[in-house]
Design an enzyme around this catalytic site. Structure first.
Site, mmCIF file in Angstrom:
data_model
loop_
_atom_site.group_PDB
_atom_site.id
_atom_site.type_symbol
_atom_site.label_atom_id
_atom_site.label_comp_id
_atom_site.label_asym_id
_atom_site.label_seq_id
_atom_site.Cartn_x
_atom_site.Cartn_y
_atom_site.Cartn_z
ATOM 1 N N TYR A 39 35.868 19.588 1.407
ATOM 2 C CA TYR A 39 35.439 19.928 2.770
ATOM 3 C C TYR A 39 34.387 21.022 2.713
ATOM 4 O O TYR A 39 34.237 21.723 1.714
ATOM 5 C CB TYR A 39 36.640 20.387 3.619
ATOM 6 C CG TYR A 39 37.231 21.714 3.196
ATOM 7 C CD1 TYR A 39 38.216 21.772 2.222
ATOM 8 C CD2 TYR A 39 36.789 22.915 3.763
ATOM 9 C CE1 TYR A 39 38.761 22.988 1.821
ATOM 10 C CE2 TYR A 39 37.331 24.136 3.376
ATOM 11 C CZ TYR A 39 38.316 24.164 2.403
ATOM 12 O OH TYR A 39 38.853 25.360 2.006
ATOM 13 N N CYS A 40 33.645 21.145 3.810
ATOM 14 C CA CYS A 40 32.693 22.246 3.969
ATOM 15 C C CYS A 40 32.602 22.573 5.457
ATOM 16 O O CYS A 40 33.446 22.125 6.236
ATOM 17 C CB CYS A 40 31.335 21.896 3.359
ATOM 18 S SG CYS A 40 30.508 20.509 4.155
ATOM 19 N N THR A 41 31.613 23.342 5.863
ATOM 20 C CA THR A 41 31.551 23.823 7.253
ATOM 21 C C THR A 41 31.428 22.682 8.267
ATOM 22 O O THR A 41 32.215 22.583 9.199
ATOM 23 C CB THR A 41 30.356 24.780 7.436
ATOM 24 O OG1 THR A 41 30.342 25.690 6.345
ATOM 25 C CG2 THR A 41 30.444 25.516 8.748
ATOM 26 N N ILE A 97 34.951 21.605 8.803
ATOM 27 C CA ILE A 97 35.948 22.458 9.464
ATOM 28 C C ILE A 97 35.741 22.455 10.986
ATOM 29 O O ILE A 97 36.698 22.404 11.753
ATOM 30 C CB ILE A 97 35.850 23.908 8.933
ATOM 31 C CG1 ILE A 97 36.091 23.935 7.421
ATOM 32 C CG2 ILE A 97 36.828 24.826 9.644
ATOM 33 C CD1 ILE A 97 35.542 25.173 6.729
#
Ligand SMILES: [Zn+2]
Ligand SMILES: [Zn+2]
Length: 357
Positions: free
Chosen positions: A198-200, A227
């Site tokens: 995952y990332c932003t 996120i």
């Protein structure tokens, strides 16, 4: 035709203040072939400037990556304009949880070689062979699976203030470093583990997942919309939130709170704190975590040396900077030997290993 901002950040902030109207903080990205980036860039600038849209947008031959602040009352026309662009029709918009009318104070649309500075040679692997995109519900399920290794694709200063429970958070300054480090550590598990990342907002995982598949990982998953979108979904669907702390964002807000947990510490005194600040000494500008009492005591500076410099008359500060090179070169995010409580996340990576791998 006015293709550039004619207001300073300060003038813009005053206008926004006077208008007193709500603005939405939005981000989106799309990989798509764009032929003439300069014409596309100008088209966006003219259309969005007219709608009072502000933000930072990167346009490249490979697509678009945009972080924006849009007046709430112009959201519909803005969305309608996006829909007139074939590859942006119904693009997923990540709408921030916490809004700030001052998140962006200029409209900057820049033509770049790539929409994310990922350091990858795209010709060396199939960028379209991505991981499986999962929604929040499926993601929650996957990360409880003992066969899963959950990896945070962001940099150390981002994961330090917030990350998913049990995530591996590489202690890296760049995305490129992170890719290699993770591959090395998980080399033995390309077949038997599920690599979930995952990332932003999801954009970094688009390339990372394809890269790991190219490197031989068989089971690669990525959190759709990152996120930001996860938080929207858990709220809308009443799912359990498995994210701890704050989500680091790349605008004036710096971060948005997702859970009440404060998982970081003030880099100066070690007390629990998770608010980033930039050192007030213009020549330093170090990004670090500072609690309220240190902020007051140190006058927003990272060291006593910076405190002294920041008090000098501007001309003297300028003279001191001379010969030190571009301040961007010395700009280092959240790392400095004189900050005793900066967490070494490499240790987290090590201690996580026995459980996770
Ligand atoms: Zn402190
Ligand atoms: Zn400093």
């Amino acid at each position: 035709m006015q293709l550039y901002n004619n207001l300073s950040a300060k003038e813009r902030a005053e206008l926004i203040e006077q208008a007193g109207k709500e603005r939405l903080t939005i981000s989106f990205y799309k990989y798509a072939k764009i032929g003439n980036t300069e014409i596309f860039r100008n088209h966006l600038f003219l259309a969005w400037d007219a709608l009072d849209v502000l933000g930072r947008i990167y346009v490249a031959n490979e697509g678009i990556n945009a972080q924006l602040s849009v007046p709430a009352e112009n959201f519909e026309p803005f969305k309608n304009h996006l829909d007139t662009i074939s590859f942006l029709e119904n693009v997923r918009l990540n709408i921030a949880v916490e809004h700030d009318n001052f998140a962006f104070l200029k409209l900057k649309v820049k033509v770049r070689n790539k929409i994310v500075a990922d350091g990858l040679n795209d010709a060396s692997f199939d960028v379209t062979n991505k991981g499986i995109h999962v929604n929040a519900e499926k993601f929650n399920e996957l990360i409880e699976d003992p066969n899963t290794v959950l990896v945070d694709m962001r940099n150390h200063y981002e994961s330090e203030i917030g990350h998913f429970k049990n995530a591996v958070t590489p202690d890296v300054d760049t995305f490129r470093e992170s890719l290699d480090l993770i591959e090395e550590d998980l080399r033995e598990h390309k077949d038997d583990k599920k690599l979930v990342m995952y990332c932003t907002g999801g954009i970094r995982c688009e390339k990372a997942s394809a890269y790991y598949k190219h490197k031989g990982f068989k089971n690669v998953f990525q959190l759709e919309g990152g996120i930001i979108n996860y938080v929207r979904q858990i709220e809308a669907e009443g799912l359990e939130n498995k994210f701890l702390g704050k989500n680091f964002v790349f605008d004036q807000r710096r971060s948005e709170r997702i859970s009440d947990d404060v998982i970081a510490n003030c880099h100066q005194c070690g007390e629990p704190a998770d608010l980033h600040t930039n050192c007030a000494n213009e020549a330093c500008h170090l990004l670090f975590i500072q609690c309220d009492s240190c902020k007051e005591k140190m006058e927003n500076c990272c060291s006593t040396n910076c405190m002294e410099i920041s008090k000098l008359p501007y001309e003297e500060q300028k003279a001191l900077r001379k010969g030190q090179g571009n301040s961007n070169d010395i700009f280092k995010k959240g790392r400095a030997d004189h900050l005793p409580y900066k967490k070494d996340l490499r240790n987290i990576f090590e201690t996580m290993k026995p459980n996770n791998i």
